[in-house]
Scaffold this active site. Structure first.
Site: not given
Length: 185
Positions: A162-163, A166, A68, A118, A173
């Site tokens: 997000h990932k 996770y 990112y 990201d 973000d």
């Protein structure tokens, strides 16, 4: 990580303000291009001694990873290029993306199965490069990022994790990482 990013940004701003003539954005961009001629996201490799004292610092021989950071910085370059008309900013964006994007559209160091938002951020620059150059490698690379979003794990409400590492976590973000690319795509 955030603390180091702020310090890094302050150093660039300080160096840019004293080193170049021109407006703030131009000075900042010139400093980035001079400081990072080969890759925005180069990571330094440091070896420490037993007492955590720095023994040796080595420069990596190639750019780090698709990340990112380059997307965020290059979005600034895109805005500056459009505002100023200075083609050197466009050329820098293209050079940074070409370090990662292969002729077949594959992206060096990008792993789709990480499902990491990201990695989507630089996609907006790929779309710009495709619109401007009509080079199919940029479209194909953007297609790969879009494919990740097709399979990106989601919460039961439908929001992106997000990932992958996770589970069920949405990060603020993450909205910025994927949404602008998805909207432009």
């Amino acid at each position: 990580m955030r603390k180091y990013s702020i310090v890094f940004l302050a150093m660039i701003i300080g160096a840019g303000c004293s080193a170049q003539k021109g407006n703030y954005a131009t000075r900042m961009a010139q400093t980035v291009m001079k400081t990072y001629p080969d890759s925005i996201v180069v990571r330094k490799y440091v070896t420490h001694g037993p007492n955590e004292e720095k023994v040796e610092e080595k420069k990596p021989s190639s750019p780090a990873t698709w990340d990112y950071e380059q997307g965020v910085v290059l979005e600034g370059f895109e805005k500056l290029w459009r505002q100023s008309g200075d083609r050197s900013y466009f050329m820098y964006m293209q050079k940074m993306m070409d370090l990662f994007v292969e002729a077949d559209g594959s992206i060096r160091t990008f792993e789709i199965l990480e499902y990491n938002l990201d990695n989507i951020t630089p996609g907006t620059i790929l779309l710009t490069l495709y619109r401007e150059t009509k080079d199919e490698k940029y479209r194909k690379a953007a297609d790969r990022l879009r494919e990740q979003l097709t399979w990106q794990p989601r919460t039961k409400e439908g929001a992106f994790w997000h990932k992958h590492r996770y589970p069920y976590q949405m990060w603020l973000d993450g909205l910025y990482m994927a949404s602008p690319f998805l909207a432009q795509y």
